[in-house]
Write a protein that holds these residues in place. Structure first.
Motif, PDB file in Angstrom:
ATOM      1  N   ALA A  65       0.576  -1.277  -0.279  1.00  0.00           N
ATOM      2  CA  ALA A  65       0.339  -0.151   0.358  1.00  0.00           C
ATOM      3  C   ALA A  65       1.454   1.173  -0.222  1.00  0.00           C
ATOM      4  CB  ALA A  65      -1.207  -0.090   1.308  1.00  0.00           C
ATOM      5  N   LEU A  66       1.986   1.635   0.834  1.00  0.00           N
ATOM      6  CA  LEU A  66       2.816   2.208   0.559  1.00  0.00           C
ATOM      7  C   LEU A  66       3.655   2.912  -0.773  1.00  0.00           C
ATOM      8  CD1 LEU A  66       4.772   2.373   4.395  1.00  0.00           C
ATOM      9  CD2 LEU A  66       3.255   4.399   3.522  1.00  0.00           C
ATOM     10  N   ASN A  67       3.880   1.399  -1.054  1.00  0.00           N
ATOM     11  CA  ASN A  67       4.244   1.525  -2.429  1.00  0.00           C
ATOM     12  C   ASN A  67       3.850   2.457  -3.522  1.00  0.00           C
ATOM     13  OD1 ASN A  67       6.928   0.596  -2.065  1.00  0.00           O
ATOM     14  ND2 ASN A  67       6.664  -1.631  -2.452  1.00  0.00           N
ATOM     15  N   LEU A  72       2.187   6.563  -6.970  1.00  0.00           N
ATOM     16  CA  LEU A  72       1.518   7.781  -7.316  1.00  0.00           C
ATOM     17  C   LEU A  72       2.056   9.410  -7.320  1.00  0.00           C
ATOM     18  CD1 LEU A  72      -1.498   8.076  -8.565  1.00  0.00           C
ATOM     19  CD2 LEU A  72      -1.908   8.432  -6.374  1.00  0.00           C
ATOM     20  N   LEU A  73       2.942   9.009  -6.299  1.00  0.00           N
ATOM     21  CA  LEU A  73       3.104  10.935  -5.665  1.00  0.00           C
ATOM     22  C   LEU A  73       3.889  10.346  -6.874  1.00  0.00           C
ATOM     23  CD1 LEU A  73       2.558  13.160  -3.692  1.00  0.00           C
ATOM     24  CD2 LEU A  73       4.278  11.808  -2.344  1.00  0.00           C
ATOM     25  N   LEU A  74       5.275   9.645  -6.820  1.00  0.00           N
ATOM     26  CA  LEU A  74       5.882   9.700  -8.568  1.00  0.00           C
ATOM     27  C   LEU A  74       6.062  10.398  -9.069  1.00  0.00           C
ATOM     28  CD1 LEU A  74       9.197   9.541  -8.142  1.00  0.00           C
ATOM     29  CD2 LEU A  74       9.214   6.683  -8.583  1.00  0.00           C
ATOM     30  N   GLU A  75       4.890   9.503 -10.036  1.00  0.00           N
ATOM     31  CA  GLU A  75       4.444  10.514 -11.224  1.00  0.00           C
ATOM     32  C   GLU A  75       3.941  11.206 -11.179  1.00  0.00           C
ATOM     33  OE1 GLU A  75       0.237   9.009 -13.484  1.00  0.00           O
ATOM     34  OE2 GLU A  75       0.734   7.780 -11.835  1.00  0.00           O
ATOM     35  N   ASP A  95      18.958  14.857 -11.261  1.00  0.00           N
ATOM     36  CA  ASP A  95      20.113  14.131 -10.157  1.00  0.00           C
ATOM     37  C   ASP A  95      18.963  13.898  -8.666  1.00  0.00           C
ATOM     38  OD1 ASP A  95      22.122  14.044 -12.098  1.00  0.00           O
ATOM     39  OD2 ASP A  95      22.837  15.944 -11.106  1.00  0.00           O
ATOM     40  N   GLU A  96      18.484  15.305  -8.058  1.00  0.00           N
ATOM     41  CA  GLU A  96      17.338  14.967  -7.789  1.00  0.00           C
ATOM     42  C   GLU A  96      16.689  13.520  -7.424  1.00  0.00           C
ATOM     43  OE1 GLU A  96      14.167  17.425  -6.267  1.00  0.00           O
ATOM     44  OE2 GLU A  96      15.611  18.555  -5.803  1.00  0.00           O
ATOM     45  N   LEU A  97      15.665  13.614  -8.428  1.00  0.00           N
ATOM     46  CA  LEU A  97      15.263  12.124  -8.697  1.00  0.00           C
ATOM     47  C   LEU A  97      15.712  11.119  -8.491  1.00  0.00           C
ATOM     48  CD1 LEU A  97      12.054  12.064  -9.633  1.00  0.00           C
ATOM     49  CD2 LEU A  97      13.207  11.825 -11.990  1.00  0.00           C
ATOM     50  N   LEU A  98      16.555  10.913  -9.005  1.00  0.00           N
ATOM     51  CA  LEU A  98      17.475   9.950  -8.539  1.00  0.00           C
ATOM     52  C   LEU A  98      16.927   9.265  -8.283  1.00  0.00           C
ATOM     53  CD1 LEU A  98      19.987  10.850 -12.084  1.00  0.00           C
ATOM     54  CD2 LEU A  98      17.463   9.142 -12.207  1.00  0.00           C
ATOM     55  N   VAL A  99      18.234  10.046  -6.729  1.00  0.00           N
ATOM     56  CA  VAL A  99      18.246  10.057  -5.644  1.00  0.00           C
ATOM     57  C   VAL A  99      17.091   9.701  -4.909  1.00  0.00           C
ATOM     58  CG1 VAL A  99      18.768  11.103  -3.152  1.00  0.00           C
ATOM     59  CG2 VAL A  99      20.728  11.577  -5.118  1.00  0.00           C
ATOM     60  N   THR A 100      15.827  10.090  -5.059  1.00  0.00           N
ATOM     61  CA  THR A 100      14.386   9.719  -4.500  1.00  0.00           C
ATOM     62  C   THR A 100      14.288   8.377  -5.338  1.00  0.00           C
ATOM     63  OG1 THR A 100      14.041  12.531  -4.493  1.00  0.00           O
ATOM     64  CG2 THR A 100      12.439  10.869  -4.637  1.00  0.00           C
ATOM     65  N   ILE A 101      14.054   8.091  -6.470  1.00  0.00           N
ATOM     66  CA  ILE A 101      14.452   6.742  -6.661  1.00  0.00           C
ATOM     67  C   ILE A 101      14.694   5.176  -6.233  1.00  0.00           C
ATOM     68  CG2 ILE A 101      14.677   5.488  -9.048  1.00  0.00           C
ATOM     69  CD1 ILE A 101      13.424   8.592 -10.970  1.00  0.00           C
ATOM     70  N   GLN A 102      16.440   5.715  -5.820  1.00  0.00           N
ATOM     71  CA  GLN A 102      16.704   5.422  -5.748  1.00  0.00           C
ATOM     72  C   GLN A 102      16.205   4.719  -4.135  1.00  0.00           C
ATOM     73  OE1 GLN A 102      19.257   2.914  -6.546  1.00  0.00           O
ATOM     74  NE2 GLN A 102      19.083   3.707  -8.936  1.00  0.00           N
ATOM     75  N   LYS A 103      16.337   5.825  -3.416  1.00  0.00           N
ATOM     76  CA  LYS A 103      15.223   5.541  -1.674  1.00  0.00           C
ATOM     77  C   LYS A 103      14.317   4.872  -1.759  1.00  0.00           C
ATOM     78  CE  LYS A 103      17.649   9.401   0.004  1.00  0.00           C
ATOM     79  NZ  LYS A 103      17.089  10.604   0.467  1.00  0.00           N
ATOM     80  N   LEU A 104      12.977   4.736  -2.449  1.00  0.00           N
ATOM     81  CA  LEU A 104      12.019   4.423  -3.314  1.00  0.00           C
ATOM     82  C   LEU A 104      12.203   2.777  -3.348  1.00  0.00           C
ATOM     83  CD1 LEU A 104      10.070   7.276  -5.196  1.00  0.00           C
ATOM     84  CD2 LEU A 104       9.635   5.996  -2.622  1.00  0.00           C
ATOM     85  N   ILE A 105      13.265   2.412  -3.821  1.00  0.00           N
ATOM     86  CA  ILE A 105      13.520   0.950  -4.793  1.00  0.00           C
ATOM     87  C   ILE A 105      14.046   0.323  -3.810  1.00  0.00           C
ATOM     88  CG2 ILE A 105      12.665   1.521  -7.281  1.00  0.00           C
ATOM     89  CD1 ILE A 105      15.706   1.740  -8.524  1.00  0.00           C
ATOM     90  N   LYS A 106      14.933   0.304  -2.415  1.00  0.00           N
ATOM     91  CA  LYS A 106      15.470   0.006  -1.841  1.00  0.00           C
ATOM     92  C   LYS A 106      14.967  -1.019  -1.345  1.00  0.00           C
ATOM     93  CE  LYS A 106      18.783   3.090   0.171  1.00  0.00           C
ATOM     94  NZ  LYS A 106      19.755   3.440   1.876  1.00  0.00           N
TER      95      LYS A 106
END
Length: 106
Positions: A65-67, A72-75, A95-106
């Motif tokens: 559910a959190l994912n 949705l928020l990322l989109e 670069d900011e977005l790539l860092v955020t995506i890396q955190k989301l997919i851990k």
């Protein structure tokens, strides 16, 4: 593009606030309210000494559910703030977005 502009106001890099439509914001809040209830339920399961496998399955449900909220928020972030900042020549947003995506997919 017009529908997108109706849904999101301009994201100002100096303010760094999101501007979601009321519909999007309510959708996110509703999802988070359900997740909050699920987490409270998890606490109750632990307090009741519920079988570990059942608790683990509920944890997986909360994570899913959190994912969903994150996706949705990322989109919306990519379609509004990121796109606007790129159009304004602020390419560091990638670069900011790539860092955020890396955190989301851990």
């Amino acid at each position: 593009m017009e529908a997108q502009n109706q849904e999101h106001e301009t994201c100002h890099s100096d303010e760094r606030k999101s501007h979601h439509s009321d519909k999007t914001k309510q959708n996110l809040v509703n999802r988070l309210n359900r997740i909050e209830g699920q987490v409270r339920g998890l606490k109750g399961l632990i307090e009741k000494d519920t079988y570990c496998d059942n608790v683990l399955n509920q944890i997986a449900s909360v994570q899913s559910a959190l994912n969903g909220v994150g996706k949705l928020l990322l989109e919306h972030h990519m379609k509004s703030c990121v796109m606007e900042r790129i159009q304004d020549g602020e390419n560091e947003v990638i670069d900011e977005l790539l860092v955020t995506i890396q955190k989301l997919i851990k």
